[in-house]
Design an enzyme around this catalytic site. Structure first.
Site, short mmCIF file in Angstrom:
data_model
loop_
_atom_site.label_atom_id
_atom_site.label_comp_id
_atom_site.label_asym_id
_atom_site.label_seq_id
_atom_site.Cartn_x
_atom_site.Cartn_y
_atom_site.Cartn_z
N ASP A 1 4.51 9.82 -2.67
CA ASP A 1 4.07 8.43 -2.62
C ASP A 1 5.21 7.53 -3.09
OD1 ASP A 1 1.52 9.19 -1.86
OD2 ASP A 1 0.56 8.68 -3.76
N ARG B 1 5.26 8.01 5.89
CA ARG B 1 4.04 7.20 5.89
C ARG B 1 4.50 5.75 5.80
NH1 ARG B 1 1.03 7.85 0.63
NH2 ARG B 1 0.02 9.66 1.55
N THR C 1 -2.83 1.89 7.15
CA THR C 1 -3.30 0.51 6.98
C THR C 1 -4.77 0.40 7.35
OG1 THR C 1 -2.97 -1.80 7.67
CG2 THR C 1 -2.52 -0.13 9.33
C1 LIG Z 1 -3.23 6.41 3.18
C2 LIG Z 1 -2.58 5.33 2.37
C3 LIG Z 1 -1.57 5.64 1.48
C4 LIG Z 1 -0.92 4.65 0.76
N1 LIG Z 1 0.15 4.96 -0.03
C5 LIG Z 1 0.83 3.98 -0.65
C6 LIG Z 1 2.04 4.25 -1.36
O1 LIG Z 1 2.52 5.39 -1.44
N2 LIG Z 1 2.67 3.21 -1.96
C7 LIG Z 1 2.19 1.92 -1.89
O2 LIG Z 1 2.84 1.02 -2.43
N3 LIG Z 1 1.05 1.65 -1.24
C8 LIG Z 1 0.36 2.63 -0.62
N4 LIG Z 1 -0.78 2.33 0.07
C9 LIG Z 1 -1.40 0.98 -0.07
C10 LIG Z 1 -0.85 0.00 0.93
O3 LIG Z 1 0.48 -0.28 0.62
C11 LIG Z 1 -1.67 -1.31 0.93
O4 LIG Z 1 -1.55 -1.93 -0.30
C12 LIG Z 1 -3.14 -1.13 1.21
O5 LIG Z 1 -3.35 -0.20 2.23
C13 LIG Z 1 -3.75 -2.48 1.65
O6 LIG Z 1 -3.07 -2.97 2.77
P1 LIG Z 1 -3.65 -2.92 4.27
O7 LIG Z 1 -2.52 -2.56 5.18
O8 LIG Z 1 -4.81 -2.04 4.34
O9 LIG Z 1 -3.99 -4.41 4.61
P2 LIG Z 1 -4.88 -5.50 3.88
O10 LIG Z 1 -4.57 -6.74 4.60
O11 LIG Z 1 -4.69 -5.46 2.40
O12 LIG Z 1 -6.34 -5.04 4.17
C14 LIG Z 1 -6.88 -5.13 5.49
C15 LIG Z 1 -8.39 -5.16 5.40
O13 LIG Z 1 -8.85 -3.95 4.87
C16 LIG Z 1 -9.99 -4.18 4.07
N5 LIG Z 1 -9.75 -3.70 2.73
C17 LIG Z 1 -8.57 -3.62 2.09
N6 LIG Z 1 -8.76 -3.10 0.87
C18 LIG Z 1 -10.09 -2.87 0.74
C19 LIG Z 1 -10.92 -2.35 -0.28
N7 LIG Z 1 -10.39 -1.98 -1.44
N8 LIG Z 1 -12.25 -2.23 -0.05
C20 LIG Z 1 -12.78 -2.58 1.12
N9 LIG Z 1 -12.04 -3.10 2.13
C21 LIG Z 1 -10.72 -3.24 1.94
C22 LIG Z 1 -10.28 -5.65 4.10
O14 LIG Z 1 -11.21 -5.91 5.12
C23 LIG Z 1 -8.94 -6.23 4.45
O15 LIG Z 1 -9.05 -7.45 5.08
C24 LIG Z 1 -1.39 3.30 0.86
C25 LIG Z 1 -2.41 2.98 1.75
C26 LIG Z 1 -3.00 3.96 2.52
C27 LIG Z 1 -4.05 3.58 3.51
#
Ligand SMILES: Cc1cc2nc3c(=O)[nH]c(=O)nc-3n(C[C@H](O)[C@H](O)[C@H](O)COP(=O)(O)OP(=O)(O)OC[C@H]3O[C@@H](n4cnc5c(N)ncnc54)[C@H](O)[C@@H]3O)c2cc1C
Length: 304
Positions: free
Chosen positions: A123, A179, A221
């Protein structure tokens, strides 16, 4: 506003109460919980990556205990015949205490994954860890090119440079597996793009860069705009799911979008966190989407 206040006061509320909010995002406290959730996901056509919750450790003794947990985790999933990958945070293995010891501890986990033809994802943590985590990946990838992967955060200003570095490591016999996510840590404007649209633009440009280079991407995402654009790029490059890419989502987040992507025939890997240190992780999830707090409170009152 009230949801935001509740979401940010979660760490100060009784643990039992917070669990009501959190259980949607966490498999549970034990490895049995992680196995149960993974089996359930498999029944719904999804694969999993398993994460033992925890971040910075105070000393190397604690890091060695985390190493043991991961080694036992691999044994357990192998004995259950569940095909999973593993995700780990290097700070949990002492990254910021002693790089060489951290390298050895993570190496032993990747070595075990290698013996079982499995895979470990490093990660990506906050910006103070990025250089060390890329170096950790470079060294492990040299030894176990098929069993280790890294994460790229689209919001970082350094990302266009970092992906060139990954492209240089990539070859048919040493394939890079990445990723791609937006990035979750709060970073200052000198380090990370703050504008959502600009982050999405860099996300898609980075994704296309990887596709163009033939690098396997876990598209991580929940943002429908991004999954839609990713699907267009997948068509443009005539890519095959699980050979060239997969989608990835966090356990419990946007289940409808998740099902839609699976129904369209794409591989979906769900990030399944478990462990006793669930409080920090779930507070982050709820802060990201304070609206959830409102729905949960409503459901609580309905049940009462
Ligand atoms: C499999 C995976 C691994 C990851 N690994 C890392 C990593 O190693 N390092 C790192 O910095 N980040 C990591 N992340 C987190 C990532 O960087 C984002 O912060 C996170 O995924 C939110 O961004 P988004 O692209 O989903 O978009 P966003 O715009 O934040 O979310 C899109 C939509 O998803 C929905 N949503 C988002 N969060 C929630 C919630 N908690 N509950 C319900 N609905 C929600 C909402 O409807 C929102 O409008 C990871 C994410 C995933 C999916």
């Amino acid at each position: 506003m009230i949801n935001k206040i509740i979401a940010s006061s979660l760490p100060y509320l009784p643990k039992k109460f917070v669990w009501l909010f959190s259980r949607r995002y966490i498999a549970g406290e034990t490895i049995d919980d992680a196995v149960r959730v993974t089996r359930d996901l498999a029944g719904k056509g999804m694969v999993a990556t398993i994460d033992h919750l925890g971040e910075y450790v105070a000393d190397i003794k604690e890091a060695k205990a985390v190493q043991q947990i991961y080694l036992e985790m691999i044994d357990r999933f192998e004995s259950e015949k569940l095909s999973v990958t593993y995700s780990l945070k290097p700070s949990n293995f002492g990254l910021l205490i002693d790089f060489e010891t951290c390298f050895e501890l993570v190496r032993s986990v990747v070595e075990k994954a290698n013996r079982h033809h499995s895979f470990v994802r490093i990660d990506m943590e906050d910006s103070s860890c990025v250089d060390a985590e890329l170096e950790l990946y470079r060294r492990l990838h040299k030894i176990y090119p098929l069993n280790v992967g890294i994460v790229i955060q689209a919001y970082l200003k350094r990302t266009p440079t970092d992906i060139q570095f990954l492209a240089e490591l990539h070859s048919p016999s040493t394939p890079v597996n990445v990723r791609l996510c937006k990035g979750i840590y709060v970073e200052p404007p000198e380090i990370a793009i703050q504008d959502r649209k600009a982050i999405n633009k860099q996300f898609i440009e980075t994704l296309e860069f990887f596709f163009d280079k033939g690098i396997y991407v876990g598209i991580a995402t929940h943002d429908r705009a991004l999954t839609d654009m990713a699907r267009q790029l997948i068509n443009k490059y005539s890519l095959t799911t699980s050979a060239d890419y997969e989608f990835q989502m966090l356990y419990g987040v946007t289940p409808e979008l998740c099902s839609e992507i699976i129904a369209a025939g794409h591989q979906m890997r769900v990030y399944v966190p478990y462990g006793k240190k669930w409080l920090g992780y779930s507070s982050r999830r709820l802060k990201e989407n304070p609206k959830m707090v409102f729905y949960i409170i409503k459901a609580l009152f309905k049940r009462g």
